[in-house]
Write an enzyme that holds these catalytic residues in place. Structure first.
Site, PDB file in Angstrom:
ATOM      1  N   ARG A  38     120.860  17.782  49.030  1.00  0.00           N
ATOM      2  CA  ARG A  38     119.808  17.175  48.210  1.00  0.00           C
ATOM      3  C   ARG A  38     118.614  18.115  48.237  1.00  0.00           C
ATOM      4  O   ARG A  38     117.948  18.240  49.260  1.00  0.00           O
ATOM      5  CB  ARG A  38     119.468  15.793  48.777  1.00  0.00           C
ATOM      6  CG  ARG A  38     118.113  15.290  48.404  1.00  0.00           C
ATOM      7  CD  ARG A  38     117.911  13.832  48.721  1.00  0.00           C
ATOM      8  NE  ARG A  38     117.907  13.478  50.126  1.00  0.00           N
ATOM      9  CZ  ARG A  38     116.918  13.725  50.989  1.00  0.00           C
ATOM     10  NH1 ARG A  38     115.851  14.394  50.608  1.00  0.00           N
ATOM     11  NH2 ARG A  38     116.994  13.319  52.240  1.00  0.00           N
ATOM     12  N   HIS A  49     114.308  12.278  49.187  1.00  0.00           N
ATOM     13  CA  HIS A  49     115.257  11.157  49.183  1.00  0.00           C
ATOM     14  C   HIS A  49     114.985  10.247  47.981  1.00  0.00           C
ATOM     15  O   HIS A  49     115.866   9.970  47.176  1.00  0.00           O
ATOM     16  CB  HIS A  49     115.140  10.369  50.481  1.00  0.00           C
ATOM     17  CG  HIS A  49     115.873   9.076  50.443  1.00  0.00           C
ATOM     18  ND1 HIS A  49     117.245   9.003  50.463  1.00  0.00           N
ATOM     19  CD2 HIS A  49     115.430   7.789  50.325  1.00  0.00           C
ATOM     20  CE1 HIS A  49     117.618   7.735  50.376  1.00  0.00           C
ATOM     21  NE2 HIS A  49     116.535   6.985  50.288  1.00  0.00           N
ATOM     22  N   TYR A  79     110.548  16.263  57.828  1.00  0.00           N
ATOM     23  CA  TYR A  79     111.719  16.241  58.720  1.00  0.00           C
ATOM     24  C   TYR A  79     112.719  17.374  58.498  1.00  0.00           C
ATOM     25  O   TYR A  79     113.697  17.456  59.208  1.00  0.00           O
ATOM     26  CB  TYR A  79     112.434  14.879  58.647  1.00  0.00           C
ATOM     27  CG  TYR A  79     112.848  14.459  57.241  1.00  0.00           C
ATOM     28  CD1 TYR A  79     114.002  14.963  56.651  1.00  0.00           C
ATOM     29  CD2 TYR A  79     112.085  13.556  56.505  1.00  0.00           C
ATOM     30  CE1 TYR A  79     114.385  14.580  55.379  1.00  0.00           C
ATOM     31  CE2 TYR A  79     112.448  13.166  55.229  1.00  0.00           C
ATOM     32  CZ  TYR A  79     113.603  13.680  54.678  1.00  0.00           C
ATOM     33  OH  TYR A  79     113.972  13.314  53.417  1.00  0.00           O
TER      34      TYR A  79
HETATM   35  C1  LIG Z   1     122.303  -1.700  53.694  1.00  0.00           C
HETATM   36  C2  LIG Z   1     121.139  -0.801  53.518  1.00  0.00           C
HETATM   37  N1  LIG Z   1     120.502  -0.316  54.600  1.00  0.00           N
HETATM   38  C3  LIG Z   1     119.454   0.528  54.442  1.00  0.00           C
HETATM   39  C4  LIG Z   1     119.016   0.878  53.189  1.00  0.00           C
HETATM   40  C5  LIG Z   1     117.851   1.845  53.017  1.00  0.00           C
HETATM   41  N2  LIG Z   1     118.415   3.118  52.571  1.00  0.00           N
HETATM   42  C6  LIG Z   1     118.412   3.458  51.273  1.00  0.00           C
HETATM   43  S1  LIG Z   1     119.183   4.904  51.020  1.00  0.00           S
HETATM   44  C7  LIG Z   1     119.478   5.131  52.646  1.00  0.00           C
HETATM   45  C8  LIG Z   1     120.199   6.360  53.140  1.00  0.00           C
HETATM   46  C9  LIG Z   1     121.456   6.615  52.423  1.00  0.00           C
HETATM   47  O1  LIG Z   1     121.973   7.853  52.798  1.00  0.00           O
HETATM   48  P1  LIG Z   1     123.292   8.397  52.174  1.00  0.00           P
HETATM   49  O2  LIG Z   1     124.354   7.358  52.246  1.00  0.00           O
HETATM   50  O3  LIG Z   1     123.582   9.692  52.817  1.00  0.00           O
HETATM   51  O4  LIG Z   1     122.953   8.586  50.631  1.00  0.00           O
HETATM   52  P2  LIG Z   1     121.864   9.556  49.982  1.00  0.00           P
HETATM   53  O5  LIG Z   1     120.573   8.793  49.975  1.00  0.00           O
HETATM   54  O6  LIG Z   1     121.786  10.786  50.794  1.00  0.00           O
HETATM   55  O7  LIG Z   1     122.352   9.801  48.600  1.00  0.00           O
HETATM   56  C10 LIG Z   1     118.996   4.056  53.384  1.00  0.00           C
HETATM   57  C11 LIG Z   1     119.104   3.941  54.848  1.00  0.00           C
HETATM   58  C12 LIG Z   1     119.692   0.324  52.077  1.00  0.00           C
HETATM   59  N3  LIG Z   1     119.365   0.623  50.830  1.00  0.00           N
HETATM   60  N4  LIG Z   1     120.759  -0.474  52.265  1.00  0.00           N
END
Ligand SMILES: Cc1ncc(C[n+]2csc(CCOP(=O)(O)OP(=O)(O)O)c2C)c(N)n1
Ligand SMILES: [Mg+2]
Length: 371
Positions: free
Chosen positions: A256, A260, A269
């Site tokens: 990415r 985020h 970070y």
């Molecule tokens: C069940 C849940 N827990 C926490 C969140 C907050 N949250 C949104 S995105 C994210 C991280 C996701 O990381 P990844 O699966 O690697 O996807 P990326 O954002 O890198 O595309 C978190 C913890 C959420 N949306 N849903």
């Protein structure tokens, strides 16, 4: 007895192009028009993504999850699908969504906070955006199981991030997929970060792909910044799902390049060096070099695409910003058949306030004063 002999080995990453856009193995069997299409969707997604970030910074869009850097993973996978396969996304899917016939205007509306942006055209086999991490995986398995029970012939491709693989839904979904042999492909965009959590803190596995062994189906590790490699493995996995009802877990290693979401500051970070290293591996640049060598990419063609993207983005912004406001009462309409008392009184309060506002506005018009 030698323990190592009994350990499953970690998979080798599949590449078709190296980081300089040079062909590594055989020339892929993809028609020039498809190659051109793939480049267009990657480029258009990049431009649309950049515009979304600007709109958000100007206060014209809510929170947005940029895809910059992940265009090859998304477009490589979505162009490998057939129209009647089902696409089950997470929330960082602009490239695949555009390619899967969800107009940019819809994507912009969604991130402007209008739920109507998440309405999928009736003839498009996509599920809506899923923000709760990993919840779409069991949905995809259920969908694939339903397809199987209805006689099969179609596949489901679900997309999620590296962080999603630490959720129970991932394990439950993949376990069921293995037990039931459903026609599903699990596509992990390992962009190496889950907000501020780096991959090495996400799992002690060397790869995500190898986790598939535990569920009893194949796992494939692919360079997610190599659109040709992603396309090739996804196409084969989908075909196997359709024809043999064998699921596959694909891990596409990508990065990415942006934040985020627009609510995040990644400089807190991760290092500048890491970002630079991955900027060098830009998937669009890599593919462009390959296309240029084949005589497909030219400066003139690039200019044409720039103009086309610019026009389409302008149209989408205009349409998204000029949509009529929804009826605020809609908020109360779809969750309950019989509205609970507290929500009923909130709805009455809303109606009263709207009526009072209307009366105030009428007064201003009649008296020509200020409210
Ligand atoms: C069940 C849940 N827990 C926490 C969140 C907050 N949250 C949104 S995105 C994210 C991280 C996701 O990381 P990844 O699966 O690697 O996807 P990326 O954002 O890198 O595309 C978190 C913890 C959420 N949306 N849903
Ligand atoms: Mg991630």
């Amino acid at each position: 007895m030698d323990l190592e002999e009994h350990e499953p080995s970690s998979p080798k990453m599949h590449q078709v192009l190296d980081e300089e856009g040079e062909l590594i193995g055989e020339e892929p069997d993809i028609e020039d028009d498809t190659l051109k299409d793939m480049y267009w969707w990657m480029f258009y997604a990049r431009k649309a993504d950049e515009k979304a970030l600007k709109l958000q910074r100007q206060g014209r869009m809510g929170t947005f999850a940029p895809i910059k850097g992940q265009e090859a993973a998304q477009v490589g996978a979505s162009t490998a699908m057939k129209d009647d396969d089902w696409f089950v996304p997470a929330f960082r899917e602009l490239g695949a969504y555009l390619q899967r016939d969800v107009a940019l205007e819809q994507n912009y509306k969604y991130f402007m906070g209008d739920a109507r942006g998440n309405e999928i055209p009736g003839d498009v086999n996509n599920l809506p955006i899923a923000v709760p991490v990993s919840t779409q995986i069991p949905h995809a398995v259920g969908l694939a199981w339903g397809i199987k029970r209805d006689g099969g012939g179609k596949a489901v491709l679900t997309v999620f991030g590296d962080g999603a693989t630490s959720e129970g839904d991932f394990h439950e979904g993949l376990n069921f997929a293995g037990v039931l042999n459903v026609p599903a492909v699990f596509f992990c965009q390992n962009n190496q970060w889950a907000i501020s959590v780096p991959f090495e803190k996400q799992t002690n596995s060397e790869t995500i792909a190898q986790k598939a062994h535990a569920y009893g189906f194949p796992g494939v590790f692919v360079d997610g910044n190599d659109v040709l490699a992603v396309h090739e493995v996804t196409k084969k996995a989908l075909q196997r799902a359709r024809e043999e009802e064998v699921p596959t877990l694909i891990e596409a290693l990508t990065y990415r390049l942006s934040m985020h979401t627009t609510a995040d500051d990644p400089t807190r970070y991760r290092s500048e060096e890491e970002l630079k290293e991955w900027e060098e591996k830009d998937p669009i640049k890599r593919f462009r070099i390959y296309l240029e060598k084949k005589g497909i990419w030219t400066e003139d063609w690039q200019q044409e695409l720039e103009k086309k993207a610019e026009d389409k983005i302008k149209e989408a912004v205009d349409a998204a910003e000029n949509i009529e406001d929804p009826d605020p009462e809609e908020m109360f309409k779809y969750m309950f058949e019989v509205l609970p008392e507290d929500l009923k009184s909130q709805m009455e309060y809303l109606k009263r306030s709207l009526r009072e506002k209307e009366i105030e506005e009428e007064k201003v018009e009649i008296e020509g004063g200020f409210p």
